[in-house]
Write a protein that holds these residues in place. Structure first.
Motif, PDB file in Angstrom:
ATOM      1  N   ARG A   1     -18.071  14.594 -28.797  1.00 24.07           N
ATOM      2  CA  ARG A   1     -17.927  15.473 -29.954  1.00 24.07           C
ATOM      3  C   ARG A   1     -17.868  14.637 -31.241  1.00 24.07           C
ATOM      4  O   ARG A   1     -18.550  14.915 -32.213  1.00 24.07           O
ATOM      5  CB  ARG A   1     -16.637  16.269 -29.794  1.00 24.07           C
ATOM      6  CG  ARG A   1     -16.451  17.338 -30.832  1.00 24.07           C
ATOM      7  CD  ARG A   1     -15.111  18.008 -30.634  1.00 24.07           C
ATOM      8  NE  ARG A   1     -15.209  19.204 -29.812  1.00 24.07           N
ATOM      9  CZ  ARG A   1     -14.214  19.636 -29.014  1.00 24.07           C
ATOM     10  NH1 ARG A   1     -13.102  18.944 -28.911  1.00 24.07           N
ATOM     11  NH2 ARG A   1     -14.351  20.744 -28.332  1.00 24.07           N
ATOM     12  N   GLU A   2     -17.083  13.580 -31.197  1.00 20.80           N
ATOM     13  CA  GLU A   2     -16.916  12.731 -32.374  1.00 20.80           C
ATOM     14  C   GLU A   2     -18.186  11.976 -32.748  1.00 20.80           C
ATOM     15  O   GLU A   2     -18.593  11.951 -33.890  1.00 20.80           O
ATOM     16  CB  GLU A   2     -15.837  11.693 -32.063  1.00 20.80           C
ATOM     17  CG  GLU A   2     -14.704  11.658 -33.052  1.00 20.80           C
ATOM     18  CD  GLU A   2     -13.574  10.829 -32.462  1.00 20.80           C
ATOM     19  OE1 GLU A   2     -13.731   9.593 -32.446  1.00 20.80           O
ATOM     20  OE2 GLU A   2     -12.579  11.433 -31.991  1.00 20.80           O
ATOM     21  N   GLU A   3     -18.810  11.363 -31.729  1.00 20.09           N
ATOM     22  CA  GLU A   3     -19.976  10.523 -32.005  1.00 20.09           C
ATOM     23  C   GLU A   3     -21.177  11.331 -32.465  1.00 20.09           C
ATOM     24  O   GLU A   3     -21.916  10.901 -33.341  1.00 20.09           O
ATOM     25  CB  GLU A   3     -20.362   9.707 -30.760  1.00 20.09           C
ATOM     26  CG  GLU A   3     -19.376   8.628 -30.367  1.00 20.09           C
ATOM     27  CD  GLU A   3     -19.284   7.504 -31.393  1.00 20.09           C
ATOM     28  OE1 GLU A   3     -20.250   7.311 -32.158  1.00 20.09           O
ATOM     29  OE2 GLU A   3     -18.237   6.832 -31.438  1.00 20.09           O
ATOM     30  N   LEU A   4     -21.392  12.488 -31.841  1.00 17.64           N
ATOM     31  CA  LEU A   4     -22.608  13.223 -32.160  1.00 17.64           C
ATOM     32  C   LEU A   4     -22.406  14.201 -33.324  1.00 17.64           C
ATOM     33  O   LEU A   4     -23.278  14.374 -34.154  1.00 17.64           O
ATOM     34  CB  LEU A   4     -23.140  13.954 -30.928  1.00 17.64           C
ATOM     35  CG  LEU A   4     -23.548  13.038 -29.768  1.00 17.64           C
ATOM     36  CD1 LEU A   4     -24.118  13.842 -28.622  1.00 17.64           C
ATOM     37  CD2 LEU A   4     -24.570  11.978 -30.214  1.00 17.64           C
ATOM     38  N   ASP A   5     -21.253  14.839 -33.349  1.00 18.06           N
ATOM     39  CA  ASP A   5     -20.898  15.713 -34.457  1.00 18.06           C
ATOM     40  C   ASP A   5     -21.984  16.729 -34.807  1.00 18.06           C
ATOM     41  O   ASP A   5     -22.395  16.850 -35.959  1.00 18.06           O
ATOM     42  CB  ASP A   5     -20.560  14.816 -35.681  1.00 18.06           C
ATOM     43  CG  ASP A   5     -19.805  15.624 -36.740  1.00 18.06           C
ATOM     44  OD1 ASP A   5     -19.244  16.671 -36.393  1.00 18.06           O
ATOM     45  OD2 ASP A   5     -19.813  15.186 -37.912  1.00 18.06           O
ATOM     46  N   THR A   6     -22.510  17.412 -33.789  1.00 13.56           N
ATOM     47  CA  THR A   6     -23.501  18.467 -34.047  1.00 13.56           C
ATOM     48  C   THR A   6     -23.019  19.752 -33.381  1.00 13.56           C
ATOM     49  O   THR A   6     -22.162  19.722 -32.496  1.00 13.56           O
ATOM     50  CB  THR A   6     -24.877  18.131 -33.428  1.00 13.56           C
ATOM     51  OG1 THR A   6     -24.689  17.969 -32.007  1.00 13.56           O
ATOM     52  CG2 THR A   6     -25.460  16.876 -34.017  1.00 13.56           C
ATOM     53  N   GLU A   7     -23.616  20.838 -33.799  1.00 12.59           N
ATOM     54  CA  GLU A   7     -23.230  22.127 -33.233  1.00 12.59           C
ATOM     55  C   GLU A   7     -23.588  22.169 -31.737  1.00 12.59           C
ATOM     56  O   GLU A   7     -22.849  22.695 -30.921  1.00 12.59           O
ATOM     57  CB  GLU A   7     -23.962  23.234 -33.976  1.00 12.59           C
ATOM     58  CG  GLU A   7     -23.180  24.536 -34.001  1.00 12.59           C
ATOM     59  CD  GLU A   7     -23.736  25.479 -35.035  1.00 12.59           C
ATOM     60  OE1 GLU A   7     -24.237  26.544 -34.630  1.00 12.59           O
ATOM     61  OE2 GLU A   7     -23.701  25.141 -36.238  1.00 12.59           O
TER      62      GLU A   7
ATOM     63  N   ALA B   1     -23.650  19.675 -29.708  1.00 15.82           N
ATOM     64  CA  ALA B   1     -22.666  18.897 -28.952  1.00 15.82           C
ATOM     65  C   ALA B   1     -21.396  19.726 -28.733  1.00 15.82           C
ATOM     66  O   ALA B   1     -20.822  19.730 -27.650  1.00 15.82           O
ATOM     67  CB  ALA B   1     -22.344  17.598 -29.677  1.00 15.82           C
ATOM     68  N   GLU B   2     -20.986  20.440 -29.772  1.00 16.40           N
ATOM     69  CA  GLU B   2     -19.812  21.325 -29.663  1.00 16.40           C
ATOM     70  C   GLU B   2     -19.982  22.297 -28.502  1.00 16.40           C
ATOM     71  O   GLU B   2     -19.092  22.473 -27.676  1.00 16.40           O
ATOM     72  CB  GLU B   2     -19.647  22.173 -30.934  1.00 16.40           C
ATOM     73  CG  GLU B   2     -18.986  21.504 -32.121  1.00 16.40           C
ATOM     74  CD  GLU B   2     -17.620  20.913 -31.852  1.00 16.40           C
ATOM     75  OE1 GLU B   2     -16.852  21.488 -31.052  1.00 16.40           O
ATOM     76  OE2 GLU B   2     -17.338  19.848 -32.434  1.00 16.40           O
TER      77      GLU B   2
ATOM     78  N   VAL C   1     -19.749  20.648 -25.138  1.00 15.10           N
ATOM     79  CA  VAL C   1     -18.369  20.298 -24.815  1.00 15.10           C
ATOM     80  C   VAL C   1     -17.600  21.539 -24.327  1.00 15.10           C
ATOM     81  O   VAL C   1     -16.936  21.505 -23.285  1.00 15.10           O
ATOM     82  CB  VAL C   1     -17.675  19.657 -26.046  1.00 15.10           C
ATOM     83  CG1 VAL C   1     -16.178  19.579 -25.836  1.00 15.10           C
ATOM     84  CG2 VAL C   1     -18.252  18.276 -26.313  1.00 15.10           C
ATOM     85  N   ASP C   2     -17.749  22.626 -25.041  1.00 15.94           N
ATOM     86  CA  ASP C   2     -17.091  23.872 -24.620  1.00 15.94           C
ATOM     87  C   ASP C   2     -17.530  24.277 -23.215  1.00 15.94           C
ATOM     88  O   ASP C   2     -16.730  24.648 -22.367  1.00 15.94           O
ATOM     89  CB  ASP C   2     -17.426  25.008 -25.596  1.00 15.94           C
ATOM     90  CG  ASP C   2     -16.704  24.825 -26.919  1.00 15.94           C
ATOM     91  OD1 ASP C   2     -15.739  24.027 -26.947  1.00 15.94           O
ATOM     92  OD2 ASP C   2     -17.103  25.443 -27.920  1.00 15.94           O
ATOM     93  N   TYR C   3     -18.834  24.175 -23.009  1.00 16.39           N
ATOM     94  CA  TYR C   3     -19.386  24.531 -21.706  1.00 16.39           C
ATOM     95  C   TYR C   3     -18.743  23.682 -20.606  1.00 16.39           C
ATOM     96  O   TYR C   3     -18.365  24.196 -19.546  1.00 16.39           O
ATOM     97  CB  TYR C   3     -20.906  24.324 -21.723  1.00 16.39           C
ATOM     98  CG  TYR C   3     -21.550  24.431 -20.364  1.00 16.39           C
ATOM     99  CD1 TYR C   3     -21.945  25.666 -19.843  1.00 16.39           C
ATOM    100  CD2 TYR C   3     -21.772  23.287 -19.579  1.00 16.39           C
ATOM    101  CE1 TYR C   3     -22.521  25.766 -18.591  1.00 16.39           C
ATOM    102  CE2 TYR C   3     -22.337  23.369 -18.328  1.00 16.39           C
ATOM    103  CZ  TYR C   3     -22.712  24.609 -17.836  1.00 16.39           C
ATOM    104  OH  TYR C   3     -23.278  24.702 -16.589  1.00 16.39           O
ATOM    105  N   CYS C   4     -18.598  22.382 -20.881  1.00 16.79           N
ATOM    106  CA  CYS C   4     -18.073  21.470 -19.863  1.00 16.79           C
ATOM    107  C   CYS C   4     -16.603  21.734 -19.539  1.00 16.79           C
ATOM    108  O   CYS C   4     -16.172  21.497 -18.418  1.00 16.79           O
ATOM    109  CB  CYS C   4     -18.261  20.027 -20.279  1.00 16.79           C
ATOM    110  SG  CYS C   4     -19.944  19.475 -20.045  1.00 16.79           S
ATOM    111  N   TYR C   5     -15.845  22.202 -20.509  1.00 16.92           N
ATOM    112  CA  TYR C   5     -14.449  22.555 -20.217  1.00 16.92           C
ATOM    113  C   TYR C   5     -14.399  23.779 -19.298  1.00 16.92           C
ATOM    114  O   TYR C   5     -13.595  23.844 -18.368  1.00 16.92           O
ATOM    115  CB  TYR C   5     -13.674  22.827 -21.512  1.00 16.92           C
ATOM    116  CG  TYR C   5     -13.096  21.571 -22.132  1.00 16.92           C
ATOM    117  CD1 TYR C   5     -12.171  20.787 -21.425  1.00 16.92           C
ATOM    118  CD2 TYR C   5     -13.470  21.167 -23.406  1.00 16.92           C
ATOM    119  CE1 TYR C   5     -11.645  19.639 -21.985  1.00 16.92           C
ATOM    120  CE2 TYR C   5     -12.948  20.011 -23.975  1.00 16.92           C
ATOM    121  CZ  TYR C   5     -12.030  19.245 -23.259  1.00 16.92           C
ATOM    122  OH  TYR C   5     -11.510  18.107 -23.802  1.00 16.92           O
TER     123      TYR C   5
END
Ligand SMILES: [Zn+2]
Ligand SMILES: [Zn+2]
Length: 434
Positions: A208-214, A216-217, A220-224
């Motif tokens: 999330r930090e490195e890519l900082d794109t929507e 990527a967000e 990340v949500d999907y993976c949780y």
């Protein structure tokens, strides 16, 4: 040996037939850097292109052997063995006597692998640090103290079949240094389910930090949601050898077996390649047929960005830090039963000569004519030309009959016979190229 030579030739053929058209299809590889790697690999083993050391028999003058320099590329099937040997030697030097280690694997779930493949520059460096921070946090959580451990971290980008599967192999100390008291804390038990959740959080935060794109967000949500129990983080147990030399070898099996998990190329018809490999998952030998572009892709995708270090050392594993702390660590660990004391064994790098002997049972530097040991005669490099030339030295008179005084055991000097003497030519007899 015959078989592996045949495979190697087929492998090179595939690259020389299709590398140019592969680059047209995959522009990410249309860079000088990759051309260089491929070219090196294609020239590997060819003395005229790579340079060589020439050995000659100084006794009878008959025996001669050219030893080609090697490319040492990760892409190269021929150098794969050399690569593994050097790795084992490097890592066994870093394993400290008297310290207990664990082998921990931090994986990246399938859904995230593509992100790593597409952003190697941004993500691979951070992946190392992220794994180390995660383990420090995990050890601290388990011990309820602020601990810093020591880590040897190896980045692996492939699974056995050669597909892209990025993950970290970490050789971690069994505990860490308490930052408040300066004491070493050994952890006998690790709750894996906690590690899974922690690893998930560290990895996803990093992305999330490195890519900082929507995008990527969303990922990340999907993976949780998809992985409520966290990401796979294995602590290998049971069969981890306690002797350090064996431990390094055992790791090499997991970690550095080249991308190039290709054991055998069974067929190549110009368009399709059939190869087989030993699968981790099924523990069986699996066969696969793919088109040439997929095959080249599976090999080249594991080469890392230029100058990238695949093995890194953190925390107390860093040499200077360890020197300072070794007393503290050893003292604490001496109370732990499983410690294998002083079991460290440093494996020296193998020379060309030893590897050849291992493979064939023959010493390559023994003169086939008279059985004496051959000596270095000439070293030739494609860029610098002749680096060392014994013949030239002889013409200059270095070995002309001359008077030499040899000191005898009783201290008296004697004069050598004036009709020529044998002088050892070069002391690096084993000076092997790779
Ligand atoms: Zn090579
Ligand atoms: Zn000879």
């Amino acid at each position: 040996m015959e078989e592996s030579r045949r495979d190697w030739n087929v492998y090179k053929q595939i690259f020389s037939d299709h590398w140019d058209s592969f680059k047209e299809k995959h522009s990410r590889y249309a860079k000088q850097y990759y051309d260089y790697l491929v070219q090196k690999m294609l020239e590997c083993g060819n003395p005229e292109q790579m340079g060589y050391i020439e050995y000659r028999c100084m006794s009878c003058g008959q025996g001669k052997r050219l030893v080609s320099m090697s490319c040492k590329s990760f892409l190269c099937l021929r150098c794969g063995k050399v690569y593994v040997d050097n790795w084992v030697s490097q890592v066994s030097k870093m394993l400290r006597a008297g310290v207990i280690y664990r082998h921990i694997v931090l994986t990246v779930p399938a859904r995230l692998r593509k992100v790593f493949y597409n952003h190697p520059e941004e993500l691979l460096d951070s992946l190392f640090r992220c794994g180390v921070r995660c383990l420090d946090d995990f050890f601290s959580f388990v011990s309820r103290r602020d601990l810093k451990g020591g880590y040897i971290v190896v980045l692996q980008t492939h699974g056995r079949s050669g597909r892209y599967n990025v993950h970290l192999h970490i050789i971690a100390t069994s505990g860490g240094l308490d930052q408040r008291t300066g004491r070493w804390v050994h952890l006998g038990y690790l709750p894996y389910h906690v590690l899974h959740k922690k690893w998930q959080k560290y990895l996803l935060d990093m992305i999330r930090e490195e890519l900082d794109t929507e995008e990527a967000e969303k990922l990340v949500d999907y993976c949780y949601k998809k992985y409520p129990k966290g990401f796979v983080a294995n602590v290998q147990k049971g069969d981890v050898p306690t002797r350090y030399a064996t431990l390094a070898k055992y790791l090499a099996k997991y970690v550095v077996t080249p991308p190039i998990s290709v054991r055998r190329i069974d067929a190549y018809d110009g368009q399709q390649v059939t190869y087989h490999y030993r699968s981790h998952r099924t523990k069986k030998v699996e066969e696969e047929t793919v088109d040439v572009y997929t095959f080249i892709g599976r090999m080249i995708q594991h080469t890392l960005p230029k100058g990238f270090k695949r093995i890194r050392y953190y925390g107390v594993q860093a040499t200077k830090t360890f020197e300072k702390l070794k007393g503290t660590i050893k003292e604490a660990l001496s109370r732990v039963k499983e410690v294998v004391k002083d079991a460290i064994k440093i494996i020296p790098r193998k020379s060309y000569r030893e590897r050849y002997e291992e493979g064939t049972g023959k010493d390559p530097l023994i003169c086939p004519n008279c059985g004496k040991e051959m000596e270095i005669w000439k070293i030739w490099h494609p860029q610098y030309g002749v680096i060392y030339d014994e013949l030239k030295e002889m013409k200059r008179g270095k070995y002309e009959p001359q008077e030499v005084f040899i000191k005898r055991r009783d201290g008296r000097a004697i004069r050598s016979p004036s009709d020529g003497i044998q002088i050892p030519l070069f002391s690096v007899r084993n000076g092997a190229p790779c």
